[in-house]
Design a protein around this motif. Structure first.
Motif, short mmCIF file in Angstrom:
data_model
loop_
_atom_site.label_atom_id
_atom_site.label_comp_id
_atom_site.label_asym_id
_atom_site.label_seq_id
_atom_site.Cartn_x
_atom_site.Cartn_y
_atom_site.Cartn_z
N ARG A 72 2.46 1.77 -3.48
CA ARG A 72 1.58 2.31 -4.50
C ARG A 72 1.38 3.80 -4.30
O ARG A 72 1.39 4.56 -5.26
CB ARG A 72 0.22 1.61 -4.44
N ARG A 73 1.16 4.26 -3.04
CA ARG A 73 0.99 5.69 -2.80
C ARG A 73 2.25 6.46 -3.16
O ARG A 73 2.18 7.55 -3.77
CB ARG A 73 0.65 5.95 -1.34
N ASP A 119 0.83 -1.21 0.00
CA ASP A 119 0.00 0.00 0.00
C ASP A 119 0.87 1.26 0.00
O ASP A 119 0.62 2.20 -0.77
CB ASP A 119 -0.92 0.03 1.23
N GLU A 120 1.84 1.30 0.86
CA GLU A 120 2.73 2.47 0.92
C GLU A 120 3.50 2.62 -0.41
O GLU A 120 3.74 3.75 -0.87
CB GLU A 120 3.74 2.35 2.06
#
Length: 184
Positions: free
Chosen positions: A172-173, A169-170
């Motif tokens: 992708r951001r 998740d981190e």
């Protein structure tokens, strides 16, 4: 039918006159003379009555014997001295001397230029040797840098893959926020 031959008799006249550089009297009859001994007569020639053993029997011809000289036909004239005097009066060595001076100067300039070219060639060879050394060092440094960049690229790719797996998740951001080209 018999043909009559005419032979040239040497006369007491002088050879061709050569132009003189300096006006004035030219001494055609020098004081000195070359002494010439009379022809040697053999015993047989004196007994047979042949008094011309050193000369040809044809009047006015020359048989080439060592005792028959042209000088003997010109009494009181030293031909060698006369020809030397005429040659000295007719020949001006000044242009020849000037030519020799010019040749020596040209030769000196040519030698100096050749030495300068040799020095410049030696300098160029020293510089070329230095440039080759610098170039080989530059090639070594470029190869080392390339190896270092390849190692770094592999390391960054490995860290990126690990970060994507551990924190998806981190990652992708961060990928949306900081976009960059992977085509380096």
């Amino acid at each position: 039918m018999a043909t009559q031959r005419q032979f040239h008799q040497p006369t007491a006249s002088l050879p061709i006159s050569m132009p003189s550089k300096a006006p004035g009297s030219v001494n055609y009859y020098p004081v000195g003379r070359v002494a010439v001994s009379p022809p040697d007569l053999s015993e047989s020639s004196t007994t047979t009555g042949n008094r011309n053993s050193g000369f040809s029997t044809i009047p006015g011809s020359f048989n080439g014997s060592p005792n028959s000289d042209y000088e003997s036909n010109l009494p009181g004239v030293d031909l060698v001295d006369m020809l030397n005097d005429r040659m000295n009066n007719a020949f001006d060595p000044t242009p020849l001397d000037k030519g020799l001076v010019k040749q020596a100067q040209s030769s000196g300039q040519l030698n100096a230029t050749q030495r300068e070219l040799l020095e410049l060639q030696a300098l160029a060879q020293r510089r070329l040797k230095g440039l080759r050394s610098n170039f080989s060092e530059g090639i070594k440094a470029a190869n080392e840098t390339k190896r270092d960049l390849e190692w770094t690229q592999k390391r960054v790719s490995a860290l990126k893959a690990k970060a994507e797996q551990v924190h998806p998740d981190e990652y992708r951001r961060a990928a949306k926020k900081y976009t960059y080209d992977d085509d380096y």
